[in-house]
Design a protein around this motif. Sequence first.
Motif, PDB file in Angstrom:
ATOM      1  N   MET A 142      57.585  30.427  33.230  1.00  0.00           N
ATOM      2  CA  MET A 142      56.940  31.291  34.215  1.00  0.00           C
ATOM      3  C   MET A 142      57.946  31.644  35.307  1.00  0.00           C
ATOM      4  SD  MET A 142      53.477  30.779  36.486  1.00  0.00           S
ATOM      5  CE  MET A 142      54.204  30.048  37.954  1.00  0.00           C
ATOM      6  N   VAL A 174      56.123  34.570  31.376  1.00  0.00           N
ATOM      7  CA  VAL A 174      54.952  34.863  32.198  1.00  0.00           C
ATOM      8  C   VAL A 174      55.480  35.164  33.596  1.00  0.00           C
ATOM      9  CG1 VAL A 174      52.774  33.999  33.111  1.00  0.00           C
ATOM     10  CG2 VAL A 174      53.567  33.254  30.845  1.00  0.00           C
ATOM     11  N   THR A 224      54.521  36.161  37.718  1.00  0.00           N
ATOM     12  CA  THR A 224      53.534  36.326  38.786  1.00  0.00           C
ATOM     13  C   THR A 224      54.160  37.127  39.915  1.00  0.00           C
ATOM     14  OG1 THR A 224      54.096  34.309  40.032  1.00  0.00           O
ATOM     15  CG2 THR A 224      52.534  34.083  38.217  1.00  0.00           C
ATOM     16  N   TYR A 241      50.766  38.440  35.999  1.00  0.00           N
ATOM     17  CA  TYR A 241      49.583  38.272  36.835  1.00  0.00           C
ATOM     18  C   TYR A 241      49.888  38.807  38.226  1.00  0.00           C
ATOM     19  CZ  TYR A 241      47.851  34.830  33.407  1.00  0.00           C
ATOM     20  OH  TYR A 241      47.423  34.191  32.270  1.00  0.00           O
ATOM     21  N   VAL A 301      48.887  38.322  41.917  1.00  0.00           N
ATOM     22  CA  VAL A 301      48.249  37.221  42.637  1.00  0.00           C
ATOM     23  C   VAL A 301      48.400  37.437  44.141  1.00  0.00           C
ATOM     24  CG1 VAL A 301      48.697  35.595  40.761  1.00  0.00           C
ATOM     25  CG2 VAL A 301      50.382  35.840  42.598  1.00  0.00           C
ATOM     26  N   HIS A 331      48.089  30.217  43.557  1.00  0.00           N
ATOM     27  CA  HIS A 331      47.768  30.879  42.295  1.00  0.00           C
ATOM     28  C   HIS A 331      48.880  30.722  41.256  1.00  0.00           C
ATOM     29  CE1 HIS A 331      44.566  32.645  44.748  1.00  0.00           C
ATOM     30  NE2 HIS A 331      43.952  32.925  43.616  1.00  0.00           N
ATOM     31  N   PRO A 332      50.157  30.872  41.616  1.00  0.00           N
ATOM     32  CA  PRO A 332      51.196  30.569  40.631  1.00  0.00           C
ATOM     33  C   PRO A 332      51.098  29.148  40.075  1.00  0.00           C
ATOM     34  CG  PRO A 332      52.142  31.830  42.411  1.00  0.00           C
ATOM     35  CD  PRO A 332      50.731  31.509  42.820  1.00  0.00           C
ATOM     36  N   GLU A 358      48.327  27.381  39.657  1.00  0.00           N
ATOM     37  CA  GLU A 358      47.206  27.369  38.711  1.00  0.00           C
ATOM     38  C   GLU A 358      47.586  28.051  37.401  1.00  0.00           C
ATOM     39  OE1 GLU A 358      44.102  29.256  40.857  1.00  0.00           O
ATOM     40  OE2 GLU A 358      43.783  27.562  42.235  1.00  0.00           O
ATOM     41  N   ILE A 359      48.338  29.146  37.494  1.00  0.00           N
ATOM     42  CA  ILE A 359      48.730  29.884  36.289  1.00  0.00           C
ATOM     43  C   ILE A 359      49.728  29.078  35.467  1.00  0.00           C
ATOM     44  CG2 ILE A 359      49.956  31.943  35.467  1.00  0.00           C
ATOM     45  CD1 ILE A 359      48.696  33.374  37.972  1.00  0.00           C
ATOM     46  N   LYS A 369      47.607  26.548  33.678  1.00  0.00           N
ATOM     47  CA  LYS A 369      46.742  27.183  32.682  1.00  0.00           C
ATOM     48  C   LYS A 369      47.525  27.696  31.482  1.00  0.00           C
ATOM     49  CE  LYS A 369      45.242  31.421  33.036  1.00  0.00           C
ATOM     50  NZ  LYS A 369      44.553  32.667  33.453  1.00  0.00           N
ATOM     51  N   GLU A 370      48.679  28.293  31.735  1.00  0.00           N
ATOM     52  CA  GLU A 370      49.500  28.866  30.662  1.00  0.00           C
ATOM     53  C   GLU A 370      50.310  27.807  29.919  1.00  0.00           C
ATOM     54  OE1 GLU A 370      50.027  31.834  29.381  1.00  0.00           O
ATOM     55  OE2 GLU A 370      49.004  33.245  30.715  1.00  0.00           O
TER      56      GLU A 370
END
Length: 377
Positions: free
Chosen positions: A4, A26, A28, A44, A46, A52-53, A55-56, A59-60
């Motif tokens: 990410m 990925v 953000t 994403y 955000v 938020h990064p 959480e992503i 999640k990812e």
Amino acid sequence: MKLMFIGARLFDDVALYTKNSGISTVLTESNPESPNLSLADSHYIVPRGMEHPKEIAIKEDVDGVVPLIGIDGPLFDVALLKEELERDYGLPVVASPPDAVSVSGDKVKTKKFLVENNIRTPEYNLINSGQGQELNEFPLVLKQAQGQGGKDIKIALSPDDVQAYLAQYDSALAERFLDGIEISIEILRWNGQSVPLVPVYKGRTTLDCIHPLHKIKKAPLNVENIDTHELNHTIRMIARDIGELMGVEGTSDLDLILNQADNETFVLEINTRPSGTRYLTAASCGINPLQEMVDMATGSWSADQVVKQRKEYFALEIPVGDYPSDRNSYQFREFQGENSWIIHGPKNHQRITIRGKDESNAFKTAGKLNLNLEKIQ
């Protein structure tokens, strides 16, 4: 392998590298109009901040996080994100930790750090409103504790200049102006291993505060009547030692001045983020700092390997404003051979970086591109 990236503006510097390396990406970003969003496999939009990064990333189920942030403001939040993801999830985040960012992000703390560690830096005072008339050695460089890119910096030539600055800012860091050469060097550091790269010549200091972005820059550093090999080695060792003392990680950038009066180097500051000289670094030594951050995140980075791969070219970087070319794209971010060039930067602020087998070849390439170097200088 999935990584990410935080921040889209610099992603074009690594998009081709990750694609060719088979890495899923990925991205953000807080600005929906930002360039390069489509270059990642997924992205994403955000809100600002790192919640938020985080959480992503979880999640990812990514294998590592690479912040591509070239401004100081968010760096401490990134450092806290690093601390949490590495501690609680074992997820590597290629950025400097909070202690290092706390020092690098505050010019007063940086000065104190340098003095406490007996590292040569221009003499300075912290002054407040009403103190300008007491100063009697000029020129002085007036700065704020936070700021980058020449923001809020003034060269004071008299007590009246100081008073005018303090009327706008209640306090300042007042630093002795050095007549000399501006230098930068990037430092790679990961898992306790450090590699200082190539010292970059950024032009002479000026009383009108011309930023190095508007000057012709060269690498490696070469100064007349000075042992170039010894000077470059000395700067590399200074950079390595500071990086070790601060505990920086990922890529950082050290700014220095070679003082004309005594040919001694003085450290100004260290920036724990990608450097504006990264193209010159890649052109002159064959090491792309942002690509090295990708390798750090994947676990494939080795300091010894970087040293073995380091080349010796001559590099030249020229501000061109807007240059008619269709090569300002992620597809053309690699130097092809020993005499090649790339163009980069946003509209009105483009630069061309040239790699040459030697200085003569680099200037020949500049001539072929119809660049009027005398006008720029």
